[in-house]
Motif scaffolding. Sequence first.
Motif, PDB file in Angstrom:
ATOM      1  N   UNK A   1       0.841  -1.203   0.000  1.00  0.00           N
ATOM      2  CA  UNK A   1       0.000   0.000   0.000  1.00  0.00           C
ATOM      3  C   UNK A   1       0.875   1.252   0.000  1.00  0.00           C
ATOM      4  N   UNK A   2       1.563   1.534  -1.094  1.00  0.00           N
ATOM      5  CA  UNK A   2       2.439   2.714  -1.126  1.00  0.00           C
ATOM      6  C   UNK A   2       1.650   4.014  -1.014  1.00  0.00           C
ATOM      7  N   UNK A   3       2.356   5.042  -0.597  1.00  0.00           N
ATOM      8  CA  UNK A   3       1.760   6.370  -0.480  1.00  0.00           C
ATOM      9  C   UNK A   3       2.292   7.105   0.725  1.00  0.00           C
ATOM     10  N   UNK A   4       2.066   6.566   1.910  1.00  0.00           N
ATOM     11  CA  UNK A   4       2.702   7.131   3.103  1.00  0.00           C
ATOM     12  C   UNK A   4       4.209   6.916   3.021  1.00  0.00           C
TER      13      UNK A   4
ATOM     14  N   UNK B   1      -0.323  -0.121   9.837  1.00  0.00           N
ATOM     15  CA  UNK B   1       0.805   0.790  10.021  1.00  0.00           C
ATOM     16  C   UNK B   1       0.319   2.230   9.975  1.00  0.00           C
ATOM     17  N   UNK B   2       0.952   3.044   9.109  1.00  0.00           N
ATOM     18  CA  UNK B   2       0.524   4.441   8.962  1.00  0.00           C
ATOM     19  C   UNK B   2      -0.207   4.678   7.644  1.00  0.00           C
ATOM     20  N   UNK B   3      -0.725   3.608   7.028  1.00  0.00           N
ATOM     21  CA  UNK B   3      -1.471   3.757   5.777  1.00  0.00           C
ATOM     22  C   UNK B   3      -2.877   4.265   6.018  1.00  0.00           C
ATOM     23  N   UNK B   4      -3.568   3.707   7.007  1.00  0.00           N
ATOM     24  CA  UNK B   4      -4.954   4.080   7.302  1.00  0.00           C
ATOM     25  C   UNK B   4      -5.144   4.173   8.800  1.00  0.00           C
TER      26      UNK B   4
ATOM     27  N   UNK C   1       9.012  13.682   2.767  1.00  0.00           N
ATOM     28  CA  UNK C   1       9.746  13.008   1.694  1.00  0.00           C
ATOM     29  C   UNK C   1       9.264  11.573   1.503  1.00  0.00           C
ATOM     30  N   UNK C   2       9.282  11.129   0.260  1.00  0.00           N
ATOM     31  CA  UNK C   2       8.947   9.762  -0.130  1.00  0.00           C
ATOM     32  C   UNK C   2       7.455   9.448   0.022  1.00  0.00           C
ATOM     33  N   UNK C   3       6.603  10.455   0.161  1.00  0.00           N
ATOM     34  CA  UNK C   3       5.169  10.210   0.327  1.00  0.00           C
ATOM     35  C   UNK C   3       4.379  10.919  -0.762  1.00  0.00           C
ATOM     36  N   UNK C   4       3.136  10.423  -1.006  1.00  0.00           N
ATOM     37  CA  UNK C   4       2.311  10.990  -2.060  1.00  0.00           C
ATOM     38  C   UNK C   4       0.849  10.667  -1.772  1.00  0.00           C
ATOM     39  N   UNK C   5       0.011  11.703  -1.628  1.00  0.00           N
ATOM     40  CA  UNK C   5      -1.381  11.493  -1.236  1.00  0.00           C
ATOM     41  C   UNK C   5      -2.194  10.747  -2.287  1.00  0.00           C
ATOM     42  N   UNK C   6      -2.166  11.115  -3.586  1.00  0.00           N
ATOM     43  CA  UNK C   6      -2.955  10.340  -4.557  1.00  0.00           C
ATOM     44  C   UNK C   6      -2.582   8.859  -4.581  1.00  0.00           C
ATOM     45  N   UNK C   7      -1.290   8.572  -4.438  1.00  0.00           N
ATOM     46  CA  UNK C   7      -0.859   7.173  -4.394  1.00  0.00           C
ATOM     47  C   UNK C   7      -1.419   6.473  -3.169  1.00  0.00           C
ATOM     48  N   UNK C   8      -1.391   7.154  -2.029  1.00  0.00           N
ATOM     49  CA  UNK C   8      -1.913   6.575  -0.793  1.00  0.00           C
ATOM     50  C   UNK C   8      -3.405   6.304  -0.906  1.00  0.00           C
ATOM     51  N   UNK C   9      -4.161   7.275  -1.400  1.00  0.00           N
ATOM     52  CA  UNK C   9      -5.604   7.085  -1.519  1.00  0.00           C
ATOM     53  C   UNK C   9      -5.930   5.941  -2.474  1.00  0.00           C
ATOM     54  N   UNK C  10      -5.165   5.833  -3.557  1.00  0.00           N
ATOM     55  CA  UNK C  10      -5.387   4.734  -4.498  1.00  0.00           C
ATOM     56  C   UNK C  10      -5.096   3.386  -3.837  1.00  0.00           C
ATOM     57  N   UNK C  11      -4.058   3.330  -3.028  1.00  0.00           N
ATOM     58  CA  UNK C  11      -3.723   2.092  -2.324  1.00  0.00           C
ATOM     59  C   UNK C  11      -4.836   1.684  -1.369  1.00  0.00           C
ATOM     60  N   UNK C  12      -5.330   2.645  -0.616  1.00  0.00           N
ATOM     61  CA  UNK C  12      -6.382   2.348   0.354  1.00  0.00           C
ATOM     62  C   UNK C  12      -7.643   1.859  -0.351  1.00  0.00           C
ATOM     63  N   UNK C  13      -8.014   2.543  -1.405  1.00  0.00           N
ATOM     64  CA  UNK C  13      -9.257   2.190  -2.091  1.00  0.00           C
ATOM     65  C   UNK C  13      -9.163   0.833  -2.777  1.00  0.00           C
TER      66      UNK C  13
END
Length: 208
Positions: A127-130, A148-151, A162-174
């Motif tokens: 679940x990348x993003x965070x 972890x710190x994903x949700x 650094x190394x984080x991205x909100x659209x990527x995180x939201x896509x992973x969660x969904x």
Amino acid sequence: MTGAVRVDHAISSGTFSLDGETFDVDNNIWVVGDDTQCVVIDAPHSVDDVLAVVGERTVTAIVCTHAHDDHVRVAPALRERTGAPILLHPEDRPLWELTHAEARWDRDLADGQTIEVAGTTLRVLHTPGHAPGAVCLYAPDLGCVFTGDTLFDGGPGATGRSFSDLPTLEASIKSQLFALPAETVVHTGHGDDTTIGIERARDWGPTD
């Protein structure tokens, strides 16, 4: 008798540092196993805090949800004390090396991988993003997922560093987490539990 598989929990306090800033944080410690063996999820601030939850059991793996320092700071020291291998997704190597420039983890995690402990299975969800190598661990037999710190209870993890991205995180969660049953309990890296259904129903989530 080894007893039924269970989830044990404690809280460990320390700091989180990244991008030149340091914050005080409380981390959840999660241990999954029975009376004889267990898996430790994350190794935050204190080996003794983790071992207080483990007790006399054999630790078969130290599974890192991601490599921010407040989740892996004592992983090498815990490995020394227990003999258990450290498991981490390889895409988190840049974050790991910020904390442990010399020490390495032992085994790579991959999406769909399964980790067996005490007759139950943890399934790895990338679940990348965070963080680029962030993973969640789904335990269908126990009706829970360790995020972890994903949700969190309240929405997705932080993505302002650094190394984080909100659209990527939201896509992973969904795609990965919201596909789980609504009643699945979410055991987070910090703070209180929630459920997949509760978080799926929040305004930021999908509408279908």
